[in-house]
Design a protein around this motif. Sequence first.
Motif, PDB file in Angstrom:
ATOM      1  N   LEU A   1       0.880  -1.263  -0.060  1.00 30.41           N
ATOM      2  CA  LEU A   1      -0.021  -0.058   0.081  1.00 30.41           C
ATOM      3  C   LEU A   1       0.992   1.383   0.132  1.00 30.41           C
ATOM      4  O   LEU A   1       0.645   2.179  -0.642  1.00 30.41           O
ATOM      5  N   MET A   2       1.879   1.116   0.852  1.00 30.93           N
ATOM      6  CA  MET A   2       2.790   2.249   0.749  1.00 30.93           C
ATOM      7  C   MET A   2       3.523   2.710  -0.695  1.00 30.93           C
ATOM      8  O   MET A   2       3.477   3.964  -1.048  1.00 30.93           O
ATOM      9  N   VAL A   3       3.651   1.635  -1.184  1.00 31.60           N
ATOM     10  CA  VAL A   3       4.265   1.941  -2.708  1.00 31.60           C
ATOM     11  C   VAL A   3       3.046   2.371  -3.659  1.00 31.60           C
ATOM     12  O   VAL A   3       3.406   3.351  -4.374  1.00 31.60           O
ATOM     13  N   LEU A   4       1.974   1.776  -3.656  1.00 29.18           N
ATOM     14  CA  LEU A   4       0.973   2.397  -4.420  1.00 29.18           C
ATOM     15  C   LEU A   4       0.553   3.978  -4.084  1.00 29.18           C
ATOM     16  O   LEU A   4       0.349   4.772  -4.715  1.00 29.18           O
ATOM     17  N   PHE A   5       0.293   4.095  -2.621  1.00 31.88           N
ATOM     18  CA  PHE A   5       0.125   5.700  -2.221  1.00 31.88           C
ATOM     19  C   PHE A   5       1.217   6.573  -2.410  1.00 31.88           C
ATOM     20  O   PHE A   5       0.982   7.709  -2.876  1.00 31.88           O
ATOM     21  N   SER A   6       2.389   6.078  -2.476  1.00 27.66           N
ATOM     22  CA  SER A   6       3.625   6.885  -2.894  1.00 27.66           C
ATOM     23  C   SER A   6       3.391   7.218  -4.281  1.00 27.66           C
ATOM     24  O   SER A   6       3.804   8.190  -4.612  1.00 27.66           O
ATOM     25  N   ALA A   7       3.306   6.304  -5.162  1.00 28.19           N
ATOM     26  CA  ALA A   7       3.249   6.840  -6.734  1.00 28.19           C
ATOM     27  C   ALA A   7       2.277   7.695  -6.875  1.00 28.19           C
ATOM     28  O   ALA A   7       2.364   8.794  -7.581  1.00 28.19           O
ATOM     29  N   LEU A   8       0.876   7.565  -6.135  1.00 25.47           N
ATOM     30  CA  LEU A   8      -0.238   8.638  -6.423  1.00 25.47           C
ATOM     31  C   LEU A   8       0.409   9.859  -5.982  1.00 25.47           C
ATOM     32  O   LEU A   8      -0.099  10.981  -6.334  1.00 25.47           O
ATOM     33  N   LEU A   9       1.073  10.057  -4.527  1.00 24.49           N
ATOM     34  CA  LEU A   9       1.315  11.270  -4.060  1.00 24.49           C
ATOM     35  C   LEU A   9       2.381  11.691  -5.022  1.00 24.49           C
ATOM     36  O   LEU A   9       2.603  12.969  -4.969  1.00 24.49           O
ATOM     37  N   TYR A  10       3.278  11.055  -5.335  1.00 22.84           N
ATOM     38  CA  TYR A  10       4.361  11.550  -6.269  1.00 22.84           C
ATOM     39  C   TYR A  10       3.712  12.330  -7.656  1.00 22.84           C
ATOM     40  O   TYR A  10       4.240  13.332  -7.878  1.00 22.84           O
TER      41      TYR A  10
END
Length: 365
Positions: free
Chosen positions: A169-178
């Motif tokens: 989930l961290m990787v997914l949310f990080s991509a969206l926040l980037y």
Amino acid sequence: METIKPHQDIARVLISVLFISLMIIACIWIVQPFILGFAWAGTVVIATWPVLIRLQKLLWGKRILAVLVMTLLLILLFVIPISLLVNSLVDTSAPLVKSASSGQLAPPDLAWLQSIPFFGDKLYSSWHALLDGGGTTLLAKVKPYIGTTTGWFVGQAAHLGRFLMHCALMVLFSALLYWRGEDVADGLRRFARRLASERGDASVVLAAQAIRAVALGVVVTALVQGILGGIGLAICGIPYATLLSVVMVLCCLVQIGPLLVLIPAIIWLYWSGDNTWGTVLLVWSAVVGTLDNVIRPILIRMGADLPMIVVLSGVIGGLIAFGMIGVFIGPVVLAVSYRLFAAWVNEKVPSIENIPTDTPPSSQG
């Protein structure tokens, strides 16, 4: 002439507050499985945002390319090592649980004790005397507890699996926040201004500095120590150097240090008669083990000047409260709280002499 205040409908106010409270509770309940992953992603994105901007400049100003590169880096740094660790723990623990639960666990012979000079034979004889005089009975009584304890440790793999889910989930949310980082930051600052005007905006900036300081001081130091320690293990011929490197990174994250892995490796090299590589690894371990005392303070002060006790308390307390993910969340929460509290305490307030007082006029006699 007195103005008549309009009548306030107390019931309507109470029902409105109750409805808003229920909506907030329902929203928190719905997003509860994603809160830790999103908080972790926010920490990672804030800490690595300058890297994203530099990558975007190098990749012809294309945000999508920079986001893809950063996402791949996060997968290489977090998801793959943790997956390897979980699989290794499960594969290694399964035979031990089976033998302990089935009662096939037998006391070791310890024949290597005879190779110890001077008193090796005596130790070997004493060990077998203990087994012949009741050691087997003692082991039979301990077997059920061994099986239960080992099963408990393997059962913790579920927590590691949950940690792996939060990592994904961290990787997914990080991509969206980037991808939408500027919009999210602008929304947070607008919300902070609505709460406390300029103070709220300054609090958001201080929080970002504290998060970057923790990420640099804790995570980067752990990665440097783990990678350097793994290089030393690989050069010296220690088996499973990659897995041990991941274990060292985790040990450094929880502030145990890499020596928990390096010292047994040194002993194993000397025990196997490879004194040259044992000495090389001993010197290398002394350098890697003390590296955090130099790197961590420098990196923390690059983000924000935080006391070391705040960071260490956050790491240990977060680990106890939230598990492995608390290693990242705990120090961030404490660091942000410390920075906001320090800013509030050090804020200039009017001195007592400058506060006007209403004194009655002196009576003239």
